[in-house]
Design a protein around this motif. Structure first.
Motif, PDB file in Angstrom:
ATOM      1  N   SER A   6      -8.230 -24.196 -22.766  1.00  0.00           N
ATOM      2  CA  SER A   6      -8.441 -24.710 -24.107  1.00  0.00           C
ATOM      3  C   SER A   6      -8.089 -23.633 -25.140  1.00  0.00           C
ATOM      4  CB  SER A   6      -9.898 -25.150 -24.229  1.00  0.00           C
ATOM      5  OG  SER A   6     -10.386 -24.888 -25.510  1.00  0.00           O
TER       6      SER A   6
ATOM      7  N   GLU B  97     -10.379 -15.809 -18.826  1.00  0.00           N
ATOM      8  CA  GLU B  97     -11.612 -15.640 -19.612  1.00  0.00           C
ATOM      9  C   GLU B  97     -12.291 -14.312 -19.279  1.00  0.00           C
ATOM     10  OE1 GLU B  97     -12.834 -20.403 -19.896  1.00  0.00           O
ATOM     11  OE2 GLU B  97     -13.783 -19.142 -18.395  1.00  0.00           O
TER      12      GLU B  97
ATOM     13  N   SER C 121      -9.501 -23.436 -27.987  1.00  0.00           N
ATOM     14  CA  SER C 121     -10.682 -23.195 -28.830  1.00  0.00           C
ATOM     15  C   SER C 121     -11.291 -21.825 -28.542  1.00  0.00           C
ATOM     16  CB  SER C 121     -11.741 -24.262 -28.537  1.00  0.00           C
ATOM     17  OG  SER C 121     -12.980 -23.888 -29.101  1.00  0.00           O
TER      18      SER C 121
ATOM     19  N   ASP D  61     -15.615 -28.497 -17.777  1.00  0.00           N
ATOM     20  CA  ASP D  61     -14.450 -27.777 -18.251  1.00  0.00           C
ATOM     21  C   ASP D  61     -13.452 -27.731 -17.105  1.00  0.00           C
ATOM     22  OD1 ASP D  61     -13.151 -26.745 -20.367  1.00  0.00           O
ATOM     23  OD2 ASP D  61     -13.965 -24.726 -20.210  1.00  0.00           O
TER      24      ASP D  61
ATOM     25  N   LYS E 152     -14.460 -19.618 -27.588  1.00  0.00           N
ATOM     26  CA  LYS E 152     -15.675 -19.851 -26.807  1.00  0.00           C
ATOM     27  C   LYS E 152     -16.654 -18.763 -27.181  1.00  0.00           C
ATOM     28  CE  LYS E 152     -12.724 -21.631 -23.263  1.00  0.00           C
ATOM     29  NZ  LYS E 152     -11.817 -21.198 -22.208  1.00  0.00           N
TER      30      LYS E 152
ATOM     31  N   ARG F 222     -18.886 -23.672 -24.507  1.00  0.00           N
ATOM     32  CA  ARG F 222     -17.533 -24.228 -24.536  1.00  0.00           C
ATOM     33  C   ARG F 222     -17.543 -25.537 -25.310  1.00  0.00           C
ATOM     34  NH1 ARG F 222     -15.089 -22.385 -19.938  1.00  0.00           N
ATOM     35  NH2 ARG F 222     -16.394 -20.965 -18.776  1.00  0.00           N
TER      36      ARG F 222
ATOM     37  N   TYR G 186     -19.735 -19.702 -13.997  1.00  0.00           N
ATOM     38  CA  TYR G 186     -19.881 -21.045 -14.557  1.00  0.00           C
ATOM     39  C   TYR G 186     -21.167 -21.666 -14.039  1.00  0.00           C
ATOM     40  CZ  TYR G 186     -14.941 -21.526 -16.096  1.00  0.00           C
ATOM     41  OH  TYR G 186     -13.729 -21.400 -16.716  1.00  0.00           O
TER      42      TYR G 186
ATOM     43  N   MET H  92     -20.619 -18.851 -21.179  1.00  0.00           N
ATOM     44  CA  MET H  92     -19.855 -19.206 -22.373  1.00  0.00           C
ATOM     45  C   MET H  92     -20.232 -20.573 -22.888  1.00  0.00           C
ATOM     46  SD  MET H  92     -16.066 -17.942 -21.518  1.00  0.00           S
ATOM     47  CE  MET H  92     -16.518 -17.503 -19.871  1.00  0.00           C
TER      48      MET H  92
ATOM     49  N   ASP I 154     -20.695 -26.372 -16.580  1.00  0.00           N
ATOM     50  CA  ASP I 154     -19.420 -25.812 -17.051  1.00  0.00           C
ATOM     51  C   ASP I 154     -18.309 -26.213 -16.089  1.00  0.00           C
ATOM     52  OD1 ASP I 154     -20.717 -24.363 -19.064  1.00  0.00           O
ATOM     53  OD2 ASP I 154     -20.961 -22.592 -17.786  1.00  0.00           O
TER      54      ASP I 154
ATOM     55  N   TRP J 114     -19.259 -27.733 -33.588  1.00  0.00           N
ATOM     56  CA  TRP J 114     -17.909 -27.985 -33.089  1.00  0.00           C
ATOM     57  C   TRP J 114     -17.215 -28.976 -33.999  1.00  0.00           C
ATOM     58  CZ3 TRP J 114     -16.950 -24.831 -29.001  1.00  0.00           C
ATOM     59  CH2 TRP J 114     -18.068 -24.314 -28.333  1.00  0.00           C
TER      60      TRP J 114
ATOM     61  N   THR K  33     -17.172 -14.071 -29.763  1.00  0.00           N
ATOM     62  CA  THR K  33     -16.255 -15.136 -29.351  1.00  0.00           C
ATOM     63  C   THR K  33     -15.013 -14.547 -28.678  1.00  0.00           C
ATOM     64  OG1 THR K  33     -15.099 -15.124 -31.464  1.00  0.00           O
ATOM     65  CG2 THR K  33     -16.938 -16.673 -31.236  1.00  0.00           C
TER      66      THR K  33
END
Ligand code: FES
Ligand code: FES
Lengths: 153, 744
Positions: free
Chosen positions: B282, B430, B284, B454, B286, B235, B446, B233, B450, B308, B262
């Motif tokens: 988050s 996720e 947001s 994150d 991804k 991020r 990850y 992802m 990441d 971003w 996404t």
């Protein structure tokens, strides 16, 4: 995608992957040899250590081109049933906590003891310094390498 | 025992038995308090149908006498997968080499309060697990007694063999399992006295050791059944940013890339319903890259073009520091504990000492990066991976995907470290959101970057401690905490020196940040112990008293009987301190500079002495002597490993752990820029365990917090310099010994 012939744990394997695929991921995703671990991908932690013609190397930084014609050994092929003296020392000292880094530690230690069967304290520490253990099992790693060295002589 | 009165160990395990289809006895049991007595449930006769909805663990006793324990707790590195079955085997009275341990799945419906694998597991399982073993043994004995037509009291059981005390006839457990399966469960059983233990207290290797040393698939990251797709992802690159746009045209053409899309919509819906999820996830979008292999997904992610935008302020460490210092200077505190009148005592004091100690954010850096497997179909939601809070996450996934809780199964794997990070399953959500969309088996992996960027970090924290001294006595003590996002939990203000100083106050305040923070091995104490133990050293120096004696004198004033909130035991603490003085050669070593600490957390009492020597003009941390009172030690081999690891971890992070933010961006993203302790820097740890017969307490955490204090105090002795900020190596000048100090 090109096809590569590689020699892993004494077996000839054929894989079809992009030329920049790190050996780490060829082992894990294509050959399903998941004992070799992913920790950082940039050669810093040692979780992905394998033997290339007997030398300990970080598989996350190797391409198939770089190992062409060489013999690869992974933790799965270090011994048939875990009877390698380094594995046995790891068992006897009960080194692991989470265990994730330990295949890499064992591969580093076993290649090192091949090169240097009678290491000093400093030499053991230097040899193992490149492998991170987040759980902090360094005292036991040291003891296990020392023990394996004795057992191998 | 003075300390056991506040600890309730008498929770009963809920148990049912049944005969197995192929012969043998199956005991299903449910630990802890979250289960309800549901008398109609019976374990299945067919092992393949083991249902973890009703029983969270099982014991199978086969006709040949072998015992399989389906361990109720997964392994995170703290040895519970070995130690918990030892408790059952002890009371069942079988020899350990006849016992096989298998990982149980977790009951995610009834098992609501469980946190899997933590250092408190053993403390909570201590009595229920032994009671389960003892009950099973009693049933076998009852079956044998019935066969011999004698009273059960005339039988003895040992190492899997039941003896008729009258005739000396014997029966193996395997001989009576089928008869035992027909018997009622005994109401009352007697547990062994600690002196009769034969398994508890013996060195027992990790039950997964053979698999670990041969590289068998054990960990979450190893779980990827045929046909699994791998997800990476893109991020937000900084806290405060969210996705504006992306262009996947060229990436979609890359080798192995299956799809690019996404996620975030479902997560936001969940956050709207359960706002506290926003603390770990988050809001947001991804960008997900789904590929046929991990490397292809990683590579495509790097090639993806993303844009971003700033949605909340991009924060800097400098601002955090200023804000926390302003909090410490200010008056807006929540008081966590207040005894006497500190202000009055300060006003009357002869001398006041005040110091501030500071610590940065820390990432967890589990060796196994975060990952999870999910497969969503119309029938079920199947989740597999390393997570410590399975029930919480299974529930959140059900809510997020609008599914019934019973549709969700979650299987746990061995975990490549946790340190608190695997309490928060942001990565589970996720994986579930991706799998729900693609309806194919998906593995989220990850990268280290990441994982580090994150994160859910240990919050940056500052302590200001002020003490008032009058006529050679500490009369007032005021601890103030300023931290990012959250403050210490309610037990901590009652740790030592609470109860030892008449006028005592703990105040806390926090500064809200958009950087995600959470538990990190030994939350809050991981830094507080260093601050307080450094401060005690400074107090002793300025009062011109012996630093160990100062601590002992304070402890002698504590009367836990008079204060329900105080859980530490002054006697146990004094014992560890005195033992540490004796074993470490405290004050009796030449050319070695020592630092002393004692601490209590996770119900465990610890004292540590760090030894520093000067080599080539530079102080080197050589050794830490550690004395631990963690009650009965179930598995000394595993316990020593935890203790050593905790100290190495504490030393490593105090020396090197450095993590900050600039414009919302983390300062490090992999091990080239973030330093973890390595072999040559790790001190030798020498451990001494206090022997007693008190129920076991936590082990994975308690030795870590004081380690930073031990080396700070030893470095002070060696160099004359006091370290007020972690990590210490950020201040190389302090490692230069002051000439005059090293002479003495
Ligand atoms: S994964 Fe190769 S060195 Fe870390
Ligand atoms: S045992 Fe956990 S990282 Fe080494």
């Amino acid at each position: 995608m090109p096809t590569y012939q590689i020699n892993v744990n004494g077996k000839q394997e054929s894989v079809e992957v992009a030329s920049d695929t790190p050996v780490l991921w060829v082992l894990r995703d294509h050959l399903n040899l998941v004992g070799t671990k992913f920790g950082c991908g940039i050669g810093q932690c040692g979780a992905c250590t394998i033997h290339v013609d007997g030398i300990a190397m970080r598989s996350c930084g190797l391409t198939l081109e770089m190992i062409s014609g060489k013999a690869i050994r992974t933790i799965e092929g270090l011994s048939e049933y875990g009877e390698h003296p380094v594995q046995q020392a790891w068992k006897e000292i009960d080194v692991p906590q989470c265990g994730y880094c330990q295949a890499g530690q064992i591969m580093t230690a076993s290649a090192f003891l091949e090169q240097n069967p009678t290491p000093s304290t400093e030499e053991i520490k230097n040899a193992m310094h490149g492998n991170i253990c987040r759980c902090g099992t360094y005292n036991r790693i040291y003891k296990a390498v020392e023990k394996a060295a004795k057992d191998m002589n | 025992m003075a300390t056991s009165k506040k600890q309730n160990f008498s929770r009963r395990a809920f148990m049912r038995t049944s005969g197995l289809a192929g012969g043998g006895l199956l005991i299903g049991f449910n630990l802890f308090h979250a289960c309800k007595e549901k008398s109609n449930f019976v374990p299945p006769a067919d092992l393949s149908k083991l249902d973890y909805q009703d029983f969270n663990a099982y014991i199978k006793i086969a006709e040949d006498g072998t015992v399989t324990i389906f361990a109720p707790n997964p392994e995170i590195g703290q040895g519970v997968k070995t130690a918990m079955p030892m408790l059952i085997a002890e009371e069942l009275d079988v020899s350990w080499d006849k016992v096989y341990v298998q990982q149980a799945k977790l009951d995610t419906v009834n098992y609501q309060r469980q946190v899997a694998g933590g250092s408190q597991s053993l403390r909570h399982g201590w009595e229920p697990l032994r009671r389960t073993g003892a009950t099973a043994k009693q049933m076998l004995v009852n079956a044998a007694a019935a066969q011999w037509n004698i009273d059960s009291a005339d039988c003895t059981a040992k190492e899997g063999v039941i003896t008729n005390n009258k005739t000396k006839e014997t029966l193996g457990y395997g001989d009576v399992v089928n008869a035992a399966a027909q018997l009622p469960i005994p109401e009352e059983v007697t547990l062994k006295k600690p002196k009769d233990f034969t398994i508890i207290g013996t060195d027992t290797p990790n039950v997964d050791i053979d698999e670990i040393i041969t590289g068998k698939p054990l960990f979450g990251v190893d779980y990827k059944p045929e046909g699994t797709l791998f997800a990476a992802m893109a991020r937000p690159p900084a806290f405060g940013m969210a996705l504006e746009d992306y262009n996947a045209t060229s990436v979609k053409k890359m080798d192995g890339v299956v799809d690019v899309f996404t996620i975030g919509e479902k997560a936001r819906k969940l956050i709207a319903a359960q706002p506290n999820i926003a603390e770990i996830l988050s809001t947001s979008d991804k960008v997900v890259i789904l590929a046929k292999s991990t490397w292809q997904a990683f590579k495509a992610k790097k090639a993806l073009e993303t844009k971003w935008k700033e949605v909340t302020p991009l924060e800097d460490t400098k601002e955090h520091d200023d804000a926390m210092l302003a909090l410490l200077d200010g008056k807006e505190f929540t008081t966590m504990r207040e005894d006497g009148d500190v202000e009055k005592a300060f006003a009357e004091a002869d001398q006041i000492i005040e110091r501030t100690y500071e610590a940065p954010f820390l990432p967890h850096n589990c060796m196994e990066p975060m990952n999870f497997y999910a497969h969503v179909t119309d029938e079920r939601v199947h989740l597999v991976g390393p997570i410590q809070t399975p029930a919480w996450k299974a529930g959140a996934v059900a809510a997020m995907l609008d599914r019934k809780p019973e549709d969700v199964t979650l299987e746990m794997t061995r975990m490549g470290g946790g340190f608190g990070r695997r309490l928060y399953g942001d990565f589970v959500l996720e994986a579930a959101e991706i799998a729900d969309r693609v309806r194919k088996p998906v593995k989220v992996v990850y990268s280290r970057e990441d994982d580090m960027n994150d994160g859910i970090y240990r919050m940056a924290t500052k302590y200001r401690i002020k003490a008032g001294i009058k006529e050679g006595k500490i009369t007032a003590y005021h601890l103030k905490e300023a931290a990012i996002n959250s403050n210490m939990y309610g037990l901590i203000p009652n740790f030592f020196p609470a109860g030892a100083i008449e006028n005592y106050k703990v105040d806390v305040a926090s500064h809200k940040s958009n950087i995600t923070t959470g538990a990190w091995r030994a939350p809050y104490t991981n830094f507080l112990a260093y601050a307080e133990q450094s401060f005690f050293d400074e107090l002793a120096e300025s009062m011109n008293v012996d630093r160990v004696q100062l601590r002992l004198d304070l402890l002698k004033k504590v009367n836990p009987e008079a204060d329900e909130r105080i859980q530490y035991s002054p006697e146990r603490m004094i014992k560890v301190i005195e033992t540490a003085v004796e074993k470490s050669g405290w004050g009796r070593k030449d050319n070695v500079y020592q630092g002393f600490v004692n601490y209590y957390c996770h119900n465990t009492h610890v004292a540590e002495v760090a030894d520093v020597v000067i080599e080539d003009g530079i102080p080197v941390i050589k050794k830490v002597t550690c004395v631990v009172d963690c009650g009965i030690v179930v598995n000394p081999l595993g316990a020593l490993n935890q203790i050593e690891g905790g100290i190495v971890d504490g030393v490593g992070h105090a020396l090197y752990g450095d993590f900050s933010f600039k414009d919302g961006k983390p300062s490090a993203s992999n091990f080239d820029t973030y330093r973890l302790i390595r072999m040559k820097e790790a001190p030798i740890v020498e451990t001494h365990l206090i022997q007693n017969e008190i129920a076991p307490t936590g082990l994975g955490e308690p030795t870590l917090p004081p380690a930073g204090g031990a080396i700070a105090n030893a470095l002070k002795a060696a160099t004359g310099n006091r370290f007020y900020q972690q990590p210490f190596t950020k201040f190389p000048e302090l490692f230069q010994p002051k000439e005059k100090e090293i002479i003495g």
